[in-house]
Design an enzyme around this catalytic site. Structure first.
Site, mmCIF file in Angstrom:
data_model
loop_
_atom_site.group_PDB
_atom_site.id
_atom_site.type_symbol
_atom_site.label_atom_id
_atom_site.label_comp_id
_atom_site.label_asym_id
_atom_site.label_seq_id
_atom_site.Cartn_x
_atom_site.Cartn_y
_atom_site.Cartn_z
ATOM 1 N N LYS A 244 -43.099 -81.714 53.479
ATOM 2 C CA LYS A 244 -43.142 -80.615 54.431
ATOM 3 C C LYS A 244 -43.877 -81.038 55.698
ATOM 4 O O LYS A 244 -44.615 -82.030 55.697
ATOM 5 C CB LYS A 244 -43.872 -79.412 53.817
ATOM 6 N N ASP A 255 -47.844 -71.317 46.076
ATOM 7 C CA ASP A 255 -46.544 -71.598 45.463
ATOM 8 C C ASP A 255 -46.575 -71.390 43.949
ATOM 9 O O ASP A 255 -45.560 -71.553 43.286
ATOM 10 C CB ASP A 255 -46.104 -73.023 45.794
ATOM 11 N N ARG A 318 -36.860 -74.480 41.571
ATOM 12 C CA ARG A 318 -35.692 -74.208 40.731
ATOM 13 C C ARG A 318 -35.521 -75.253 39.633
ATOM 14 O O ARG A 318 -34.937 -74.974 38.594
ATOM 15 C CB ARG A 318 -34.443 -74.105 41.604
#
Length: 464
Positions: A244, A255, A318
């Protein structure tokens, strides 16, 4: 905060008396006040110093959420002006004892573990009610729900050097003892033995090993399939090899908030003694660009044997959830799976920081979650799962790829997760832009919000 109950406002003594008004009730204020001075809109405050009275607006209609927010606003305002003893006049709002207590406790919370000077906490809250027995019962429920929500916020606010997968597992163990939950921790060795390839891949770049935390509340019939609450808990997310930008990366301590919502919800479900089998599954890792980090182009094999092409290592949530959802489906044989994750920036582009995105394969679950969110004031908005989103995540070299680019990013992420739920009734909440706030609100301090804790508790309590 000590909470007491009484029947008369006259006994409030030196406590700052708080009364709540809808817009149509604004004229009931003791002295003439113009709409410009005080509108009684939601969370608007009017402090009548001479009468030792604080008036707080409920907006157009008195609802549980309006009361929860107004009660929080009253506490926040009182602390700013140095008042730590309040009395809420609920003689005409008797049905709102629970949200009033809940809102007050949520607003009293501040994360100040590492500060030298700390904000004064509220000392006492009196509830003035016509029926003390009923208010005590409702107030106790509100107190329990607020307490576990603040617990989730407290863990959620911890920095990455303090809270990492192993220390999170230890917090889960302590919680299990306190709330009489069964706990199982899959450490790195057990993850390898059981072939949790997704969690292992994401955690491979960090010196802090990943883990899977399973908390069980088994008080329903032995034959009753459990509801599975699944949470993403990336304790710090650099993005890995797909790193990032530096701007605001410090917020990546949040997170883990999907997992913290599950942690808090499991605590609340146990404390309230809800008679249903529920299992919380929390997938935890630290996503770092270390020597062993997984790479774009890697093929990862998940817990249920599916192959995933890694396109972007910053789409890591995910990948860990794929393992956790597959575990809930295969091993727990869950009746339904609800996952929560700070998953995509794309959800914030669609909904701002005003609501979570909701994707589900079941209209029954959609309606149940929307009803629960309406009661708790945790907004969510139904989003689509078109066939085209599943087409976007098809891989040329594996079953699916973990990123399909910017277009429809939140929806393709949901489609990815649905792949691992298969035919089990499933819902996904993307809480990326509601899990924490960067500035104080009228009724809530900046930092982790605990979003999802109260909705999950309400959902399980009302499950049919």
């Amino acid at each position: 905060m000590k909470i007491t109950f009484q029947k008369s406002a006259a006994a409030a003594g030196e406590d700052l008396l708080v009364r709540f008004f809808t817009k149509s009730e604004r004229s009931q204020v003791a002295r003439a006040v113009s709409p410009t001075e005080w509108s009684a809109s939601a969370n608007a405050v009017l402090h009548l110093h001479d009468a030792n009275l604080l008036c707080v607006g409920l907006g157009e209609t008195a609802t549980a959420h309006a009361m929860r927010s107004a009660a929080g606003t009253a506490v926040s305002y009182a602390k700013k002006v140095g008042r730590t003893q309040l009395a809420f006049d609920l003689l005409e709002r008797r049905e709102f004892a629970e949200p009033a207590v809940e809102g007050a406790m949520l607003a009293d919370y501040r994360f100040e573990k590492f500060k030298t000077e700390k904000t004064a906490e509220m000392q006492t809250l009196r509830l003035i009610v016509p029926d003390i027995a009923a208010a005590k019962r409702d107030g106790a429920r509100g107190e329990a729900i607020a307490d576990v929500t603040n617990f989730a916020r407290d863990i959620g606010n911890q920095p990455g050097n303090v809270l990492f997968p192993e220390s999170l597992a230890e917090e889960a163990r302590k919680l299990a003892v306190r709330e009489k939950l069964r706990v199982t921790i899959f450490d790195k060795k057990k993850l390898r033995a059981r072939k949790f390839g997704g969690i292992l891949a994401v955690g491979a770049g960090s010196e802090k090993p990943p883990c899977l935390i399973v908390l069980e509340h088994r008080v329903g019939p032995a034959s009753q399939p459990p509801i599975a609450l699944v949470g993403k808990a990336i304790t710090f997310d650099t993005g890995g090899v797909s790193i990032k930008s530096a701007a605001s990366m410090e917020e990546m301590i949040f997170d883990k908030c999907g997992g913290m919502a599950v942690l808090g919800a499991m605590a609340g479900i146990a404390r309230l003694g809800i008679k249903r089998n529920v299992v919380g599954v929390i997938a935890s890792a630290e996503n770092m660009p270390g020597p062993g980090a997984y790479r774009p182009g890697d093929i990862v094999t998940t817990y249920d044997g599916k192959h995933v092409e890694i396109v972007n290592t910053d789409a890591e949530g995910r990948v860990v959830l794929a393992d956790a959802i597959a575990y809930a489906r295969k091993d727990l044989r869950a009746a339904a799976i609800i996952d929560l994750a700070t998953l995509t920036g794309a959800c914030g582009v669609a909904l701002g920081d005003h609501a979570a995105g909701l994707w589900t394969s079941s209209d029954v679950m959609k309606n149940a979650l929307l009803d629960a969110g309406e009661k708790t004031g945790e907004r969510m908005w139904p989003m689509p799962l078109y066939d085209e989103f599943f087409d976007q995540i098809k891989s040329d070299v594996a079953l699916v790829k973990n990123s399909a680019g910017r277009l429809g990013g939140a929806c393709t992420a949901a489609a990815f997760l649905k792949t691992f739920a298969e035919e089990t009734p499933w819902a996904h909440l993307d809480i990326a832009h509601v899990a924490n706030i960067t500035k104080d609100r009228a009724d809530l301090a900046r930092g982790a919000t605990g979003f999802g804790v109260r909705t999950l508790i309400e959902l399980v309590a009302s499950w049919k």
